[in-house]
Design a protein around this motif. Structure first.
Motif, PDB file in Angstrom:
ATOM      1  N   MET A   6     -80.284 -24.027 -80.977  1.00 27.74           N
ATOM      2  CA  MET A   6     -81.293 -24.819 -81.689  1.00 27.74           C
ATOM      3  C   MET A   6     -81.249 -24.623 -83.192  1.00 27.74           C
ATOM      4  SD  MET A   6     -82.873 -26.954 -80.211  1.00 27.74           S
ATOM      5  CE  MET A   6     -83.667 -27.593 -78.762  1.00 27.74           C
ATOM      6  N   SER A   7     -81.250 -23.371 -83.626  1.00 33.00           N
ATOM      7  CA  SER A   7     -81.410 -23.146 -85.055  1.00 33.00           C
ATOM      8  C   SER A   7     -80.218 -23.728 -85.832  1.00 33.00           C
ATOM      9  CB  SER A   7     -81.559 -21.658 -85.340  1.00 33.00           C
ATOM     10  OG  SER A   7     -80.433 -20.959 -84.871  1.00 33.00           O
ATOM     11  N   ASP A   8     -79.040 -23.660 -85.251  1.00 33.07           N
ATOM     12  CA  ASP A   8     -77.889 -24.255 -85.931  1.00 33.07           C
ATOM     13  C   ASP A   8     -78.050 -25.759 -86.025  1.00 33.07           C
ATOM     14  OD1 ASP A   8     -76.986 -21.747 -86.011  1.00 33.07           O
ATOM     15  OD2 ASP A   8     -75.132 -22.088 -84.892  1.00 33.07           O
ATOM     16  N   GLU A   9     -78.547 -26.295 -84.932  1.00 27.62           N
ATOM     17  CA  GLU A   9     -78.763 -27.738 -84.906  1.00 27.62           C
ATOM     18  C   GLU A   9     -79.767 -28.138 -85.993  1.00 27.62           C
ATOM     19  OE1 GLU A   9     -80.016 -30.936 -81.448  1.00 27.62           O
ATOM     20  OE2 GLU A   9     -79.634 -28.843 -80.959  1.00 27.62           O
ATOM     21  N   VAL A  10     -80.838 -27.374 -86.061  1.00 30.36           N
ATOM     22  CA  VAL A  10     -81.856 -27.653 -87.078  1.00 30.36           C
ATOM     23  C   VAL A  10     -81.258 -27.526 -88.475  1.00 30.36           C
ATOM     24  CG1 VAL A  10     -84.043 -26.883 -88.040  1.00 30.36           C
ATOM     25  CG2 VAL A  10     -83.724 -26.927 -85.571  1.00 30.36           C
ATOM     26  N   GLN A  11     -80.439 -26.514 -88.673  1.00 29.47           N
ATOM     27  CA  GLN A  11     -79.766 -26.361 -89.968  1.00 29.47           C
ATOM     28  C   GLN A  11     -79.041 -27.637 -90.356  1.00 29.47           C
ATOM     29  OE1 GLN A  11     -77.088 -23.159 -91.291  1.00 29.47           O
ATOM     30  NE2 GLN A  11     -77.938 -22.013 -89.576  1.00 29.47           N
ATOM     31  N   GLY A  12     -78.276 -28.150 -89.406  1.00 34.07           N
ATOM     32  CA  GLY A  12     -77.546 -29.378 -89.682  1.00 34.07           C
ATOM     33  C   GLY A  12     -78.475 -30.517 -90.030  1.00 34.07           C
ATOM     34  N   HIS A  13     -79.557 -30.626 -89.282  1.00 32.55           N
ATOM     35  CA  HIS A  13     -80.502 -31.706 -89.553  1.00 32.55           C
ATOM     36  C   HIS A  13     -81.084 -31.601 -90.955  1.00 32.55           C
ATOM     37  CE1 HIS A  13     -81.277 -32.462 -85.003  1.00 32.55           C
ATOM     38  NE2 HIS A  13     -80.284 -33.182 -85.461  1.00 32.55           N
ATOM     39  N   ILE A  14     -81.379 -30.387 -91.350  1.00 27.68           N
ATOM     40  CA  ILE A  14     -81.974 -30.213 -92.686  1.00 27.68           C
ATOM     41  C   ILE A  14     -80.954 -30.583 -93.759  1.00 27.68           C
ATOM     42  CG2 ILE A  14     -82.943 -28.538 -94.287  1.00 27.68           C
ATOM     43  CD1 ILE A  14     -84.106 -27.070 -91.896  1.00 27.68           C
ATOM     44  N   PHE A  39     -88.171 -32.384 -85.534  1.00 30.26           N
ATOM     45  CA  PHE A  39     -87.007 -32.114 -84.691  1.00 30.26           C
ATOM     46  C   PHE A  39     -87.407 -31.688 -83.284  1.00 30.26           C
ATOM     47  CE2 PHE A  39     -85.459 -30.661 -89.027  1.00 30.26           C
ATOM     48  CZ  PHE A  39     -85.017 -31.922 -89.366  1.00 30.26           C
ATOM     49  N   GLU A  40     -88.704 -31.551 -83.067  1.00 29.04           N
ATOM     50  CA  GLU A  40     -89.201 -31.155 -81.752  1.00 29.04           C
ATOM     51  C   GLU A  40     -88.622 -29.835 -81.293  1.00 29.04           C
ATOM     52  OE1 GLU A  40     -88.419 -34.586 -79.337  1.00 29.04           O
ATOM     53  OE2 GLU A  40     -90.414 -35.373 -79.820  1.00 29.04           O
ATOM     54  N   GLU A  48     -85.729 -19.680 -88.400  1.00 30.19           N
ATOM     55  CA  GLU A  48     -84.390 -19.096 -88.391  1.00 30.19           C
ATOM     56  C   GLU A  48     -83.404 -19.988 -89.151  1.00 30.19           C
ATOM     57  OE1 GLU A  48     -83.269 -18.197 -84.387  1.00 30.19           O
ATOM     58  OE2 GLU A  48     -84.867 -16.728 -84.150  1.00 30.19           O
ATOM     59  N   ALA A  49     -83.530 -21.282 -88.942  1.00 26.56           N
ATOM     60  CA  ALA A  49     -82.651 -22.204 -89.662  1.00 26.56           C
ATOM     61  C   ALA A  49     -82.901 -22.093 -91.164  1.00 26.56           C
ATOM     62  CB  ALA A  49     -82.883 -23.632 -89.184  1.00 26.56           C
ATOM     63  N   VAL A  56     -77.749 -18.997 -98.171  1.00 31.36           N
ATOM     64  CA  VAL A  56     -76.659 -19.599 -98.924  1.00 31.36           C
ATOM     65  C   VAL A  56     -77.193 -20.525-100.021  1.00 31.36           C
ATOM     66  CG1 VAL A  56     -74.901 -19.368 -97.156  1.00 31.36           C
ATOM     67  CG2 VAL A  56     -76.430 -21.326 -97.109  1.00 31.36           C
ATOM     68  N   ASN A  57     -78.432 -20.286-100.411  1.00 36.45           N
ATOM     69  CA  ASN A  57     -79.026 -21.010-101.548  1.00 36.45           C
ATOM     70  C   ASN A  57     -79.126 -22.509-101.341  1.00 36.45           C
ATOM     71  OD1 ASN A  57     -77.523 -18.563-103.437  1.00 36.45           O
ATOM     72  ND2 ASN A  57     -79.701 -18.975-103.577  1.00 36.45           N
ATOM     73  N   VAL A  58     -79.215 -22.929-100.100  1.00 37.97           N
ATOM     74  CA  VAL A  58     -79.401 -24.357 -99.857  1.00 37.97           C
ATOM     75  C   VAL A  58     -80.884 -24.707 -99.897  1.00 37.97           C
ATOM     76  CG1 VAL A  58     -79.178 -26.188 -98.137  1.00 37.97           C
ATOM     77  CG2 VAL A  58     -77.273 -24.663 -98.598  1.00 37.97           C
ATOM     78  N   VAL A  59     -81.726 -23.801 -99.452  1.00 37.10           N
ATOM     79  CA  VAL A  59     -83.162 -24.012 -99.591  1.00 37.10           C
ATOM     80  C   VAL A  59     -83.782 -22.821-100.302  1.00 37.10           C
ATOM     81  CG1 VAL A  59     -83.197 -25.314 -97.435  1.00 37.10           C
ATOM     82  CG2 VAL A  59     -83.926 -22.934 -97.451  1.00 37.10           C
TER      83      VAL A  59
END
Lengths: 232, 232
Positions: A6-14, A39-40, A48-49, A56-59
Motif C-alpha cells: 500500500m504505502s508504495d502505491e500511495v507514494q506513486g499516487h502522490i 486513495f482509500e 509511511e508513504a 528524499v525531499n519530495v514532500v
DNA sequence: ATCGGGAGATGGGACATGGGATGTTCCTAC
DNA sequence: GTAGGAACATCCCATGTCCCATCTCCCGAT
C-alpha cells in the motif's frame, strides 16, 4: 498490478498528483485525512508513504500545519553519501579519497568549460572571495568553510546550470562532512590560498589550459595531505 | 536529549546500530518487534523510520522474512533526479540539458585522468564494446542502451574508484530515463558510433588532449540533437 | 485605534491492538 | 528421495484514541 504494498502505491499516487496538478516546491498537498479518503487507505499507509517521500525531499511535512511539496534538493543525497562513506570507511575503503576524486573530475571538467568566457562580474566576485580568504587566514588562521564553498560555487555560476551547482555543492558538503567525522588533517591554509589564487589568475589571463592544470594542482594538493595522514 | 519526532530518532538509532555493529550490506537487522523494545517506541514509529531508511537504500525490507542492511546504492538518487527533472520540465526548465551537462563535466574531467595510462585489458574491452555496437547497429538499427552504458563504465574502470563508477552510472541512468519520458529524439546511431570510435582511437594513441576533445565532441553532438528537437 | 494574549480549529505525531499476507523451515506422506 | 503442506516468524494494513504544534481570530487592556 499496482497491488503491491500500500504505502508504495500511495507514494506513486502522490508523485503523480504533484505532476498532474503541476505543483511547485512549497505548494500545499492534501492533508493526511484527505489523502486517506482519496486513495482509500489507512492513515498509517499514508504516513509511511509521506515519511518515505520526505526522506528524499519530495514532500515537506510541517507538524501542526500541513504537508507541502518539498524542495527537491539534494540534501538527502548528501546524507546518504556521508553514511555510505562512514560504512565503507569501517571496512577499510578510502571513501574520502573517492569523494575527492569525484569532485576533482567534476571541477576539472567544468573549469575547461568556463575558462575563456567568464563574465567580469564573476571574476570580481572571485577576487572578492580571495580577499576574504586572506583576511580570514590572517585573523583566525583558517579559511572558513563557507568561503571556500562560495568560491567553488562562484566559479561555475556563469554556466547557469542549476542542477550542476547543486550537484557540485552536494559533493562539496559530503566531502567536508566526511572529513570532519574522520578528523582528517587539513591542508596548510596558505597553500590552499595560493592554489585558489592561481586558478583565478589563469581565468583572468584567459588561459584555459592553465586553469585546468591549476585546478588539478589544487586537488592534487588536497589528495597529498589525505595520503600523508593515511600513512600515520 | 531526545531529538524531535520519534521516527527520526529511531532512524538515527538504526544508523548508529549499523555503524557500531559494523554491519555490511545484506546483514540482518533486528526485527520490528525487537527494535520496538530496543528503543521503547511503538511499532508505527519503527515502521515509519524503516520506510524512510528504505527510501534511501539504507535498509532493505523483505516481506515475511526480515529487514536487512541495504545496498547503499544510488538508485534512490536516480529516482529523485528523474522526478525532479520531470517537475522542472513542466515549469519550462531545460532539465535534460542540465543533466547532460553534468555528465559532460564528469566525463571530460575523467577522460583526462585515465588517458595516458589505460590498461590494455580495458582497451580490449572497449574495442569489444565498439564491435558489439557495430553489430547491433547493423542488425537492429540501434545501439542498445546497455552497451552504451557498459562503454561509459569501462572507460573509467582503471581508476578503481567504486563511488565514481556509481555516480557516473547514476547520471547515465537519470539522463536516459528522463529522455525516455520526454520522448526526446536520439542521435543518429552512426554518428554516436563514430564518436565512440574516436575516443578509443585517441586512447590507443595515448593522446590525452585528443581524448578530451573527442569526449567533448561526443557530448556536443548529443547536445545539438537536444537543441534541435527543442526548437520544434 | 492598537497591541497582546488566549480559545478554538486544524492537522500532524505517537501509541496500542488485532487481523492479514508472505515468506521460510521442516516434517510428513508417498 | 522427493513433493506437498502445516507451523512459524516476520512484515503489512487497518482502526481507534489521545497528544501536541501551529495558525486564526476575537476580545480586552492600554
Amino acid at each position: 498490478m499496482a497491488r503491491r504494498m500500500m504505502s508504495d502505491e500511495v507514494q506513486g499516487h502522490i508523485r503523480e498528483l504533484i505532476l498532474t496538478r503541476r505543483l511547485a516546491p512549497g505548494d500545499p498537498l492534501p492533508t493526511e485525512s484527505e489523502l486517506m479518503s482519496l486513495f482509500e487507505v489507512s492513515r498509517n499507509s499514508v504516513r509511511e508513504a509521506l515519511k518515505a517521500l520526505q526522506a528524499v525531499n519530495v514532500v515537506d511535512i510541517r507538524h501542526g500545519f500541513g504537508t507541502y511539496v518539498g524542495s527537491l534538493s539534494l540534501d538527502s543525497f548528501v546524507d546518504g553519501m556521508v553514511f555510505r562513506a562512514a560504512v565503507r570507511h569501517r571496512r577499510g575503503e578510502a571513501s574520502l579519497a573517492e569523494l575527492l576524486e569525484v569532485r576533482e573530475a567534476l571541477e576539472a571538467g567544468l573549469i575547461g568549460s568556463v575558462a575563456g568566457d567568464i563574465p567580469d562580474a564573476d571574476l570580481g566576485r572571485l577576487r572578492e572571495l580571495i580577499g576574504a580568504m586572506e583576511r580570514e587566514a590572517d585573523e583566525t588562521g583558517r579559511v572558513s568553510a563557507e568561503t571556500d564553498r562560495a568560491f567553488h560555487l562562484a566559479l561555475y555560476r556563469s554556466l547557469g546550470n542549476h542542477l550542476l551547482s547543486e550537484v557540485l555543492d552536494a559533493f562539496w558538503a559530503a566531502f567536508h562532512r566526511v572529513r570532519e567525522e574522520l578528523r582528517e588533517e587539513r591542508q596548510d591554509e596558505r597553500v590552499t590560498l595560493a592554489r585558489h589564487q592561481a586558478i583565478v589568475a589563469a581565468l583572468e589571463a584567459g588561459d584555459t589550459a592553465g586553469a585546468v592544470t591549476a585546478m588539478r594542482d589544487h586537488f592534487a594538493g588536497i589528495r597529498q595531505v589525505l595520503r600523508r595522514s593515511a600513512r600515520d
